[in-house]
Design a protein around this motif. Sequence first.
Motif, short mmCIF file in Angstrom:
data_model
loop_
_atom_site.label_atom_id
_atom_site.label_comp_id
_atom_site.label_asym_id
_atom_site.label_seq_id
_atom_site.Cartn_x
_atom_site.Cartn_y
_atom_site.Cartn_z
N VAL A 147 -32.08 40.66 -9.91
CA VAL A 147 -32.71 39.80 -8.89
C VAL A 147 -32.04 40.02 -7.54
CG1 VAL A 147 -33.27 37.40 -8.31
CG2 VAL A 147 -33.04 38.04 -10.69
N ASP A 148 -32.87 40.14 -6.49
CA ASP A 148 -32.40 40.17 -5.10
C ASP A 148 -31.54 41.41 -4.77
OD1 ASP A 148 -32.61 38.97 -2.64
OD2 ASP A 148 -30.69 37.93 -2.80
N HIS A 149 -31.79 42.52 -5.45
CA HIS A 149 -31.08 43.76 -5.10
C HIS A 149 -31.91 44.66 -4.18
CE1 HIS A 149 -27.51 43.98 -8.12
NE2 HIS A 149 -27.66 42.78 -7.60
N GLY A 150 -33.10 44.19 -3.79
CA GLY A 150 -33.87 44.91 -2.77
C GLY A 150 -35.00 45.77 -3.28
N LYS A 151 -35.59 45.41 -4.43
CA LYS A 151 -36.72 46.21 -4.98
C LYS A 151 -37.93 46.14 -4.06
CE LYS A 151 -37.03 43.93 -8.78
NZ LYS A 151 -35.91 43.03 -8.44
N SER A 152 -38.33 44.91 -3.71
CA SER A 152 -39.56 44.73 -2.91
C SER A 152 -39.39 45.29 -1.51
CB SER A 152 -39.93 43.24 -2.84
OG SER A 152 -40.21 42.77 -4.15
N THR A 153 -38.18 45.21 -0.95
CA THR A 153 -37.91 45.77 0.39
C THR A 153 -38.02 47.29 0.34
OG1 THR A 153 -36.34 43.96 0.65
CG2 THR A 153 -36.30 45.67 2.34
N LYS A 207 -28.47 48.59 0.30
CA LYS A 207 -27.72 47.67 1.18
C LYS A 207 -26.38 48.26 1.62
CE LYS A 207 -29.82 43.57 -0.96
NZ LYS A 207 -29.68 42.20 -1.38
N ILE A 208 -26.37 49.57 1.92
CA ILE A 208 -25.11 50.21 2.39
C ILE A 208 -24.76 49.77 3.81
CG2 ILE A 208 -25.25 52.23 0.86
CD1 ILE A 208 -26.34 53.80 3.33
N CYS A 239 -26.47 59.70 -7.51
CA CYS A 239 -26.77 58.43 -6.83
C CYS A 239 -27.26 58.70 -5.40
CB CYS A 239 -25.54 57.54 -6.78
SG CYS A 239 -24.95 57.07 -8.41
N ILE A 240 -28.29 57.96 -4.97
CA ILE A 240 -28.80 58.07 -3.60
C ILE A 240 -28.42 56.79 -2.87
CG2 ILE A 240 -30.88 58.35 -2.19
CD1 ILE A 240 -32.23 59.54 -4.72
N LYS A 241 -27.71 56.93 -1.73
CA LYS A 241 -27.26 55.75 -0.97
C LYS A 241 -28.25 55.48 0.15
CE LYS A 241 -22.57 57.25 -1.82
NZ LYS A 241 -21.42 57.90 -1.21
N ILE A 242 -28.80 54.26 0.16
CA ILE A 242 -29.82 53.93 1.17
C ILE A 242 -29.62 52.51 1.72
CG2 ILE A 242 -31.58 55.37 0.02
CD1 ILE A 242 -32.89 52.54 -0.77
N SER A 243 -30.34 52.24 2.80
CA SER A 243 -30.50 50.85 3.27
C SER A 243 -32.00 50.63 3.41
CB SER A 243 -29.80 50.64 4.61
OG SER A 243 -30.24 49.41 5.16
N ALA A 244 -32.59 49.91 2.47
CA ALA A 244 -34.04 49.69 2.48
C ALA A 244 -34.46 48.85 3.68
CB ALA A 244 -34.48 49.01 1.19
N LYS A 245 -33.60 47.95 4.11
CA LYS A 245 -33.93 47.07 5.23
C LYS A 245 -34.09 47.87 6.52
CE LYS A 245 -32.39 42.80 7.46
NZ LYS A 245 -31.30 41.82 7.57
N LEU A 246 -33.13 48.79 6.77
CA LEU A 246 -33.15 49.60 8.00
C LEU A 246 -33.93 50.90 7.82
CD1 LEU A 246 -29.40 49.20 9.08
CD2 LEU A 246 -31.35 47.82 9.79
N GLY A 247 -34.24 51.27 6.57
CA GLY A 247 -34.97 52.51 6.31
C GLY A 247 -34.08 53.74 6.25
N THR A 248 -32.75 53.53 6.18
CA THR A 248 -31.80 54.65 6.16
C THR A 248 -31.92 55.45 4.87
OG1 THR A 248 -30.30 53.15 7.33
CG2 THR A 248 -29.35 55.22 6.53
#
Length: 660
Positions: A68-74, A186-187, A212-221
Amino acid sequence: MWALAGRALPPWAVGAARLRPPCARHAAALEPRIITCRPFRAAELKEKPDMSRFPVEDIRNFSIIAHVDHGKSTLADRLLELTGTIDKTKKNKQVLDKLQVERERGITVKAQTASLFYSFAGKQYLLNLIDTPGHVDFSYEVSRSLSACQGVLLVVDANEGIQAQTVANFFLAFEAQLSVIPVINKIDLKNADPERVEKQIEKVFDIPRDECIKISAKLGTNVESVLQAVIERIPPPKVHRENPLRALVFDSTFDQYRGVIANVALFGGVVSKGDKIVSAHTKKTYEVNEVGILNPNEQPTHKLYAGQVGFLIAGMKDVTEAQIGDTLFLHNHPVEPLPGFKSAKPMVFAGVYPIDQSEYNNLKSAIEKLTLNDSSVTVHRDSSLALGAGWRLGFLGLLHMEVFNQRLEQEYNASVILTTPTVPYRAVLSSAKLIKEYKEKEITIINPAQFPDKSKVTEYLEPVVLGTVITPTEYTSKIMTLCQARRAIQKDMVFIDENRVMLKYLLPLNEIVVDFYDSLKSLSSGYASFDYEDAGYQTADLIKMDILLNGNVVEELVTVVHVEKAYTVGKNICERLKDSLPRQLFEIAIQAAIGSKVIARETVKAYRKNVLAKCYGGDITRKMKLLKRQAEGKKKLRKVGNIEIPKDAFIKVLQAQPNK
């Protein structure tokens, strides 16, 4: 006749027609009418995409799974933007979460599908994405979604690391033999530690760190690399278009104008508008009215081909016709049905009754339509002397129950009484006569009022679950104390890294169903996560507790409890009843009893007239005589007085109580 023959009317006829008033029947027909038309859906105005240009090797079907709340929908929002499926705006938040309850609570409840077109290395690919829920109560949605996929994106929060549901969802994908791509999200957070999470993934899941792929879904990184990894690491579906049609229904919704809209994954053949299809479950034949893809809204197409995921409308008007897990095939090409899904096992049962019995049929229709969309809910007819006709519904957990109730209110405007949740118990019958009566030796009890007497059974069984708790090490002792208080047996303890520990416990389901999760969160300041899976039944010392009002048993308030908890539960119900019952002219004794032994009691005092008001002093015997006469009157009244519990008092006692 003249007009029909296509000739002009002669002058005398025109004049006659003008002078003679029309009769009432024809006058109504001559009145101008306003004809309303349904506006075009945006999907209808778009050109239908040609799905044949995507061969099987250019299709990728994948799900996003996480805690829960790990950023799937984002992450799903960013993938939709990157592929041009939706416009890039700041309003794109939880695009695939279409239900009001999902937006209010900020959680995904229903798995949602979207087809993306993505160009990579000079080729255009069709990516079918399914965004899944993260809460343990909706794991059935996840397992169903995985049946239409060949790979998953396992999203892990760079700050929180691996949580209980991350582990559970990984093993669901692992058992289905799907390719797993770990994504650390959420990096961009201040306290993010992707290196620590990489070590955890390597230790717990045995996946190499460099995958592993490191991303920030919020910023699109770095989100672009996720799409590339999907194409490179997830295999195309193993299907053949030459084979006859085999389509698996993995989800469905009900539209009051178009009937059932079935979400299908094609495992063979082609389906197009006008085809005659047969349901393997009902054996009924339907004509396909519309096929298409979800982009993320419905977009009709000419055809759907094997390996693709889309929707299908075939004039199924009855909600019982579209069974999830059903196989659809062409009527002249019967095929062997697909395995379908293991039916969901309800963990929690609660009574649902209309507030007003006149609303019974409306509520029945609402429950039928909602259970089509949420097939994990089981429905049994039930009735109560106090609350009238209703249903006993089985849910996968407490949040599932709350969400279902909220959806009934929001989507169907239905107000219901929801009783306190109970779990299904079992009893092993002792005599051959009883076994013959029930037609089985082991019976399941979902309604406490039907709990058999101790003399009729050899043993009682209660459901148990294998719970996984992942917590920071400093909270371990508090959580162990909580689990022991809930009659738990420790099975395992693994240190994921120097800061986090994974505890495994065998817990009675009855102990965790109401407030265990809240207690766990408050003890660990919100850092601990909890997940559970069914672990069968175990022998338990259970008893049936009756609630009596002036010596009469109230059937609706009968409960099943463990011997150790009997006093606490009995005292609690008596106190709640005392607060809810109106006072009478006689005393009401509220008792909790096991058999003939009373274990808790509360008393509602009687209204009492002041019979001594007229006595201005005088002898004490005069006063005693008046009080004695009043006491005798009250005693007589108590014998003949009948207590009818008001409906609102029942609702207060029976409804699921908020945790104090």
